[in-house]
Design a protein around this motif. Structure first.
Motif, PDB file in Angstrom:
ATOM      1  N   UNK A 104      51.693  10.938 -17.681  1.00  0.00           N
ATOM      2  CA  UNK A 104      53.032  10.362 -17.572  1.00  0.00           C
ATOM      3  C   UNK A 104      53.104   9.093 -18.415  1.00  0.00           C
ATOM      4  N   UNK A 105      54.306   8.671 -18.710  1.00  0.00           N
ATOM      5  CA  UNK A 105      54.525   7.508 -19.572  1.00  0.00           C
ATOM      6  C   UNK A 105      54.607   6.226 -18.761  1.00  0.00           C
ATOM      7  N   UNK A 106      55.175   6.317 -17.572  1.00  0.00           N
ATOM      8  CA  UNK A 106      55.279   5.143 -16.704  1.00  0.00           C
ATOM      9  C   UNK A 106      55.123   5.616 -15.263  1.00  0.00           C
ATOM     10  N   UNK A 107      54.484   4.788 -14.449  1.00  0.00           N
ATOM     11  CA  UNK A 107      54.247   5.142 -13.050  1.00  0.00           C
ATOM     12  C   UNK A 107      54.527   3.951 -12.153  1.00  0.00           C
ATOM     13  N   UNK A 108      54.795   4.260 -10.894  1.00  0.00           N
ATOM     14  CA  UNK A 108      54.927   3.238  -9.851  1.00  0.00           C
ATOM     15  C   UNK A 108      53.711   3.355  -8.939  1.00  0.00           C
ATOM     16  N   UNK A 109      53.260   2.246  -8.377  1.00  0.00           N
ATOM     17  CA  UNK A 109      52.088   2.301  -7.488  1.00  0.00           C
ATOM     18  C   UNK A 109      52.263   3.283  -6.337  1.00  0.00           C
ATOM     19  N   UNK A 110      53.490   3.403  -5.817  1.00  0.00           N
ATOM     20  CA  UNK A 110      53.748   4.320  -4.709  1.00  0.00           C
ATOM     21  C   UNK A 110      53.475   5.770  -5.106  1.00  0.00           C
ATOM     22  N   UNK A 111      53.855   6.144  -6.312  1.00  0.00           N
ATOM     23  CA  UNK A 111      53.619   7.504  -6.794  1.00  0.00           C
ATOM     24  C   UNK A 111      52.151   7.782  -7.027  1.00  0.00           C
ATOM     25  N   UNK A 112      51.462   6.816  -7.620  1.00  0.00           N
ATOM     26  CA  UNK A 112      50.023   6.967  -7.851  1.00  0.00           C
ATOM     27  C   UNK A 112      49.307   7.152  -6.518  1.00  0.00           C
ATOM     28  N   UNK A 113      49.674   6.342  -5.539  1.00  0.00           N
ATOM     29  CA  UNK A 113      49.037   6.413  -4.224  1.00  0.00           C
ATOM     30  C   UNK A 113      49.274   7.767  -3.559  1.00  0.00           C
ATOM     31  N   UNK A 114      50.501   8.285  -3.626  1.00  0.00           N
ATOM     32  CA  UNK A 114      50.797   9.565  -2.989  1.00  0.00           C
ATOM     33  C   UNK A 114      50.026  10.708  -3.649  1.00  0.00           C
ATOM     34  N   UNK A 115      49.977  10.715  -4.976  1.00  0.00           N
ATOM     35  CA  UNK A 115      49.213  11.756  -5.685  1.00  0.00           C
ATOM     36  C   UNK A 115      47.740  11.659  -5.308  1.00  0.00           C
ATOM     37  N   UNK A 116      47.190  10.455  -5.269  1.00  0.00           N
ATOM     38  CA  UNK A 116      45.780  10.283  -4.912  1.00  0.00           C
ATOM     39  C   UNK A 116      45.500  10.722  -3.482  1.00  0.00           C
ATOM     40  N   UNK A 117      46.453  10.531  -2.562  1.00  0.00           N
ATOM     41  CA  UNK A 117      46.282  10.977  -1.176  1.00  0.00           C
ATOM     42  C   UNK A 117      46.234  12.500  -1.074  1.00  0.00           C
ATOM     43  N   UNK A 118      47.148  13.173  -1.778  1.00  0.00           N
ATOM     44  CA  UNK A 118      47.260  14.629  -1.669  1.00  0.00           C
ATOM     45  C   UNK A 118      46.333  15.384  -2.618  1.00  0.00           C
ATOM     46  N   UNK A 119      46.021  14.797  -3.754  1.00  0.00           N
ATOM     47  CA  UNK A 119      45.203  15.464  -4.771  1.00  0.00           C
ATOM     48  C   UNK A 119      44.220  14.449  -5.379  1.00  0.00           C
ATOM     49  N   UNK A 120      43.222  14.023  -4.602  1.00  0.00           N
ATOM     50  CA  UNK A 120      42.311  12.975  -5.080  1.00  0.00           C
ATOM     51  C   UNK A 120      41.492  13.362  -6.310  1.00  0.00           C
ATOM     52  N   UNK A 121      41.381  14.633  -6.594  1.00  0.00           N
ATOM     53  CA  UNK A 121      40.607  15.070  -7.749  1.00  0.00           C
ATOM     54  C   UNK A 121      41.420  15.136  -9.041  1.00  0.00           C
ATOM     55  N   UNK A 122      42.718  14.916  -8.975  1.00  0.00           N
ATOM     56  CA  UNK A 122      43.569  14.959 -10.166  1.00  0.00           C
ATOM     57  C   UNK A 122      43.537  13.604 -10.851  1.00  0.00           C
ATOM     58  N   UNK A 123      43.171  13.620 -12.117  1.00  0.00           N
ATOM     59  CA  UNK A 123      43.178  12.379 -12.899  1.00  0.00           C
ATOM     60  C   UNK A 123      44.595  12.107 -13.392  1.00  0.00           C
ATOM     61  N   UNK A 124      45.000  10.852 -13.285  1.00  0.00           N
ATOM     62  CA  UNK A 124      46.324  10.436 -13.739  1.00  0.00           C
ATOM     63  C   UNK A 124      46.145   9.601 -15.001  1.00  0.00           C
ATOM     64  N   UNK A 125      46.844   9.987 -16.061  1.00  0.00           N
ATOM     65  CA  UNK A 125      46.801   9.244 -17.319  1.00  0.00           C
ATOM     66  C   UNK A 125      48.179   8.657 -17.572  1.00  0.00           C
TER      67      UNK A 125
END
Length: 164
Positions: A104-125
């Motif tokens: 993604x081009x821009x992220x919010x901490x809330x979105x990063x946290x939710x993705x990490x909670x549900x899919x901790x193995x997915x790397x976010x760039x």
């Protein structure tokens, strides 16, 4: 690879790559990703976010066969609440994808946290994690409502972090 300034070293993914833009905004990133990974196959996920509840609903999905052995790049310019990303990741998992990365081009901490909670193995760039979401669930300062129109231009100038 020789760049205009110096030689750059990198690696090549052993797995097939499948790029999955989240419609419509993710389409603006597709050409830029395909320039980097020209042999990638392409799938699509259509999600619509209810602006009142911020809940995503799926209206379209089409993927190449056999996602399990592939490296799947889910592309969406904005990771705000994380609801759409989690819905897309859930769908990709149900379709057999195991190695998924979110670009993604821009992220919010809330979105990063939710993705990490549900899919901790997915790397976010992402090149930037902005401050927060506002009451309307928009990223602040973010890209504003012009994101869909200008995503392609922004994506062309965005560097994607490499794996450690």
């Amino acid at each position: 690879m020789q760049t205009p300034l110096a030689e750059a070293h990198g690696g090549e993914l052993a797995a097939d790559v499948v790029v999955v833009p989240v419609l419509r905004a993710g389409l603006g990133m597709l050409d830029a990703v395909l320039e980097i990974v020209p042999r990638a196959r392409v799938g699509h996920i259509g999600l619509q976010r209810d602006e009142t509840t911020a809940v995503a609903s799926q209206y379209y999905a089409k993927f190449p066969h056999s996602l399990e052995p592939c490296c799947v790049l889910l592309v969406d310019p904005m990771l705000a609440t994380g609801g759409s990303a989690v819905a897309a990741l859930d769908l990709l998992r149900r379709k057999g994808a195991r190695d998924i990365r979110l670009l993604c081009i821009v992220a919010a901490p809330e979105g990063v946290e939710l993705v990490e909670q549900h899919h901790p193995d997915v790397r976010i760039y992402t090149p930037v994690v902005d401050h927060q979401l506002n009451a309307q669930k928009f990223i602040v300062p973010g890209l504003g409502t012009s994101a869909i129109d200008s995503t392609h231009r922004i994506a062309k100038g965005t560097a994607i972090a490499s794996d450690p």
